[in-house]
Design a protein around this motif. Sequence first.
Motif, PDB file in Angstrom:
ATOM      1  N   ASP A 153       0.813  -1.326  -0.122  1.00  0.00           N
ATOM      2  CA  ASP A 153      -0.137   0.218  -0.348  1.00  0.00           C
ATOM      3  C   ASP A 153       1.034   1.394   0.005  1.00  0.00           C
ATOM      4  O   ASP A 153       1.309   1.423   0.497  1.00  0.00           O
ATOM      5  CB  ASP A 153      -0.482   0.005   1.144  1.00  0.00           C
ATOM      6  N   LYS A 154       1.179   1.867  -0.837  1.00  0.00           N
ATOM      7  CA  LYS A 154       1.885   3.895  -1.630  1.00  0.00           C
ATOM      8  C   LYS A 154       1.318   4.131   0.093  1.00  0.00           C
ATOM      9  O   LYS A 154       2.261   4.813   0.185  1.00  0.00           O
ATOM     10  CB  LYS A 154       1.773   3.875  -2.869  1.00  0.00           C
ATOM     11  N   ASP A 155      -0.270   4.608  -0.062  1.00  0.00           N
ATOM     12  CA  ASP A 155      -0.361   5.524   1.357  1.00  0.00           C
ATOM     13  C   ASP A 155       0.524   5.203   2.818  1.00  0.00           C
ATOM     14  O   ASP A 155       1.018   6.080   3.149  1.00  0.00           O
ATOM     15  CB  ASP A 155      -2.318   5.537   1.404  1.00  0.00           C
ATOM     16  N   LEU A 156      -0.203   4.153   3.197  1.00  0.00           N
ATOM     17  CA  LEU A 156       0.849   3.431   4.209  1.00  0.00           C
ATOM     18  C   LEU A 156       1.953   3.064   4.522  1.00  0.00           C
ATOM     19  O   LEU A 156       2.646   3.868   5.391  1.00  0.00           O
ATOM     20  CB  LEU A 156       0.043   1.711   4.273  1.00  0.00           C
ATOM     21  N   THR A 157       2.929   3.134   3.221  1.00  0.00           N
ATOM     22  CA  THR A 157       4.279   2.881   3.522  1.00  0.00           C
ATOM     23  C   THR A 157       4.293   4.488   2.971  1.00  0.00           C
ATOM     24  O   THR A 157       5.596   4.935   3.811  1.00  0.00           O
ATOM     25  CB  THR A 157       4.953   2.933   1.814  1.00  0.00           C
ATOM     26  N   ASN A 158       4.043   5.979   2.775  1.00  0.00           N
ATOM     27  CA  ASN A 158       4.199   7.464   3.297  1.00  0.00           C
ATOM     28  C   ASN A 158       4.577   7.262   4.476  1.00  0.00           C
ATOM     29  O   ASN A 158       4.694   8.169   4.994  1.00  0.00           O
ATOM     30  CB  ASN A 158       3.950   8.066   2.239  1.00  0.00           C
ATOM     31  N   ALA A 159       3.444   7.171   5.235  1.00  0.00           N
ATOM     32  CA  ALA A 159       2.447   7.519   6.406  1.00  0.00           C
ATOM     33  C   ALA A 159       4.174   6.973   7.427  1.00  0.00           C
ATOM     34  O   ALA A 159       4.338   7.343   8.437  1.00  0.00           O
ATOM     35  CB  ALA A 159       1.849   6.987   6.936  1.00  0.00           C
ATOM     36  N   ILE A 160       3.955   5.777   6.361  1.00  0.00           N
ATOM     37  CA  ILE A 160       5.481   4.743   7.980  1.00  0.00           C
ATOM     38  C   ILE A 160       6.648   5.121   7.584  1.00  0.00           C
ATOM     39  O   ILE A 160       7.553   5.409   8.929  1.00  0.00           O
ATOM     40  CB  ILE A 160       5.403   3.272   7.466  1.00  0.00           C
ATOM     41  N   PHE A 161       7.531   5.515   6.208  1.00  0.00           N
ATOM     42  CA  PHE A 161       9.022   6.105   5.983  1.00  0.00           C
ATOM     43  C   PHE A 161       8.222   7.050   5.829  1.00  0.00           C
ATOM     44  O   PHE A 161       9.985   7.217   5.671  1.00  0.00           O
ATOM     45  CB  PHE A 161       8.878   4.898   5.148  1.00  0.00           C
ATOM     46  N   GLY A 162       7.490   8.016   5.813  1.00  0.00           N
ATOM     47  CA  GLY A 162       8.247   9.457   5.276  1.00  0.00           C
ATOM     48  C   GLY A 162       7.529   9.561   4.124  1.00  0.00           C
ATOM     49  O   GLY A 162       7.843   8.475   3.589  1.00  0.00           O
ATOM     50  N   PRO A 163       7.232  10.504   2.834  1.00  0.00           N
ATOM     51  CA  PRO A 163       7.283  11.043   1.793  1.00  0.00           C
ATOM     52  C   PRO A 163       8.590  10.916   1.212  1.00  0.00           C
ATOM     53  O   PRO A 163       9.381  10.944   1.524  1.00  0.00           O
ATOM     54  CB  PRO A 163       6.216  12.379   2.054  1.00  0.00           C
ATOM     55  N   GLU A 164       8.223  10.369   0.104  1.00  0.00           N
ATOM     56  CA  GLU A 164       9.856   9.920  -0.425  1.00  0.00           C
ATOM     57  C   GLU A 164       9.479  11.320  -1.509  1.00  0.00           C
ATOM     58  O   GLU A 164      11.209  11.139  -1.875  1.00  0.00           O
ATOM     59  CB  GLU A 164       8.733   8.835  -1.603  1.00  0.00           C
TER      60      GLU A 164
END
Length: 312
Positions: free
Chosen positions: A59-70
């Motif tokens: 999931d791209k949205d959850l990934t950004n929330a967890i790891f920070g915006p790319e």
Amino acid sequence: MIDKYFLLFYRVETPLHMGSDTEIGVVDMPIQREKVTGFPKLEASGIKGSIRKIFEREDKDLTNAIFGPEVDGSEYSSCISFTDGKILLFPVKSVQGIFKWITCPLVLNRFIKDYNLFLERNEEINIVGENQYYSQNKIEDTVDVILEDFKFNLKRIKKLQVLDEIISNIKKDKNVPGYLKDKIVNEEIIILSDDEFKFFTEMYTEINTRIKIGIDGIVEKGALFTEEYLPMETIMYGFVSVGKFMMTEREKNTKKEKEYLCEKMKKKLENKKLVVNEFNYIKEILNEKKYVQLGGNKTLGKGITQLILGGE
């Protein structure tokens, strides 16, 4: 909220090269090593970047929330952090049983210290001696073991809690091949002196010679170089901390986005009877996606590494 930590083991499935750039020395492209001890290590930044790709497939949205915006890293920070991967067990060729895992008092006592620090435990430190072997099944009080070209006479340790913990985590992981579970239980883990362990980790890594072929099918002049790899079955460890989503800079959207992300987590974790939060979601994904590719030469199949979750 105080961050929660869990232990993560890295079992090298195919030779692993996390490089430290080129150097003037015997090996052109060595692996990363600790400056003080000279032991192999895995930089946290490389681990985090590779594991991020696992989450992006989910999931791209959850990934950004967890790891920070790319795109804009200054917008908000990640809620997950990794420590460097430290050496724990190093495989060495042996006359008995193909290979043995070796370690040393410094490594094991450091593991206990880290374990106490990050997981808030109180295990005793400085109880590990050298020139010993540990096995849950074998009964000999002393054994002679040949590692590469060297012979060691070792005394048996009947119980050592730090190694019990390591073996327990490897045994219960369903993705660890059965023959390796049998090996780590039935055969010896060998505790050498600190100096002997350092010698083996420096002299018995894999060194591969690489060449570059020109369009005429001939090796190009000056295109010969060597690369160093951690060998298969090396076991490293590190710790992962997880906090709350860090989207505080966008106050008007934070509550709405938080609710949206939690709803997405609920759908992904439905029927798993887990409390929906960042910590459980991250552990659940890592439990399902057990392999990551670390370091360089991914197109050559290098760096495939199994993730084994430990305690929390």
